[in-house]
Design a protein around this motif. Sequence first.
Motif, PDB file in Angstrom:
ATOM      1  N   ALA A  35      -5.496 -49.563   1.875  1.00 44.70           N
ATOM      2  CA  ALA A  35      -6.323 -49.416   1.953  1.00 44.70           C
ATOM      3  C   ALA A  35      -6.252 -51.125   2.554  1.00 44.70           C
ATOM      4  CB  ALA A  35      -7.538 -49.572   0.559  1.00 44.70           C
ATOM      5  N   ALA A  69      -7.831 -44.785   5.867  1.00 49.64           N
ATOM      6  CA  ALA A  69      -8.862 -45.019   6.120  1.00 49.64           C
ATOM      7  C   ALA A  69      -9.116 -43.456   4.895  1.00 49.64           C
ATOM      8  CB  ALA A  69      -9.654 -44.527   6.837  1.00 49.64           C
ATOM      9  N   ASP A  71      -6.849 -42.512   3.325  1.00 50.37           N
ATOM     10  CA  ASP A  71      -6.565 -43.074   1.832  1.00 50.37           C
ATOM     11  C   ASP A  71      -7.590 -43.581   0.907  1.00 50.37           C
ATOM     12  OD1 ASP A  71      -4.121 -41.472   2.154  1.00 50.37           O
ATOM     13  OD2 ASP A  71      -2.759 -43.138   2.954  1.00 50.37           O
ATOM     14  N   THR A  72      -7.911 -44.105   1.190  1.00 47.71           N
ATOM     15  CA  THR A  72      -9.186 -45.683   1.186  1.00 47.71           C
ATOM     16  C   THR A  72     -10.374 -44.282   0.579  1.00 47.71           C
ATOM     17  OG1 THR A  72      -8.069 -47.196   2.239  1.00 47.71           O
ATOM     18  CG2 THR A  72     -10.431 -47.519   1.314  1.00 47.71           C
ATOM     19  N   PHE A  73     -10.631 -43.858   1.364  1.00 45.72           N
ATOM     20  CA  PHE A  73     -11.727 -42.659   1.058  1.00 45.72           C
ATOM     21  C   PHE A  73     -11.883 -41.915   0.079  1.00 45.72           C
ATOM     22  CE2 PHE A  73     -12.620 -45.401   4.332  1.00 45.72           C
ATOM     23  CZ  PHE A  73     -13.896 -46.317   3.836  1.00 45.72           C
ATOM     24  N   VAL A  74     -10.689 -40.945   0.094  1.00 43.88           N
ATOM     25  CA  VAL A  74     -10.274 -40.002  -0.968  1.00 43.88           C
ATOM     26  C   VAL A  74      -9.445 -40.021  -1.276  1.00 43.88           C
ATOM     27  CG1 VAL A  74      -9.943 -37.385   0.008  1.00 43.88           C
ATOM     28  CG2 VAL A  74     -11.782 -38.254   1.148  1.00 43.88           C
ATOM     29  N   PRO A  77      -9.431 -43.062  -4.678  1.00 38.09           N
ATOM     30  CA  PRO A  77     -10.313 -42.462  -5.659  1.00 38.09           C
ATOM     31  C   PRO A  77     -10.447 -40.772  -6.684  1.00 38.09           C
ATOM     32  CG  PRO A  77     -11.611 -42.499  -3.467  1.00 38.09           C
ATOM     33  CD  PRO A  77     -10.654 -42.521  -3.212  1.00 38.09           C
TER      34      PRO A  77
END
Length: 159
Positions: A35, A69, A71-74, A77
């Motif tokens: 992130a 990206a 990793d951060t968005f899928v 979470p």
Amino acid sequence: MQGAHTMFNAKRSISFWVVTVFLAISMVLLIMGQAMALFNYDFAVSLGLQEDVEEVGEFGVQLNRAFGAGDTFVYIPLIALSIAGLVLKKRWALITTAAVMGISAYWATTVAFMLWFLVGVPGYSFMPGPEYWVIISVYIVFGVWGVVYLMFHGDRIIN
């Protein structure tokens, strides 16, 4: 309040702790390395969690940021949901945790082959040390083990 006390203090299986600790450590590392790469790539490099532009080239930096990206968005979470669901003993946590395990194995396998295929590519000079291969191997093995374990013994984690 007694229900919450029992929920958090009840004896948990070893598999619960193995999976939950792995997820928690992964989440911290992903937040710091992946992130962070979206917002301040150089800081992630200074932490040793991303590769320097001089080793991977500008293309490599943007590829690393693209992984960050995803990793951060899928991935992150799903890990957070999995930890919360496992702690709360929710059946749906088995599904999110299986998704995390699948992503873990897939992501690590992709990175392993990317590192192998990029050797000798112009502008790419990064040579991963043994620690990279250890981490990659752990994620592949743990991811595959996790999916198989959840298929056959998932109830042990939430009961």
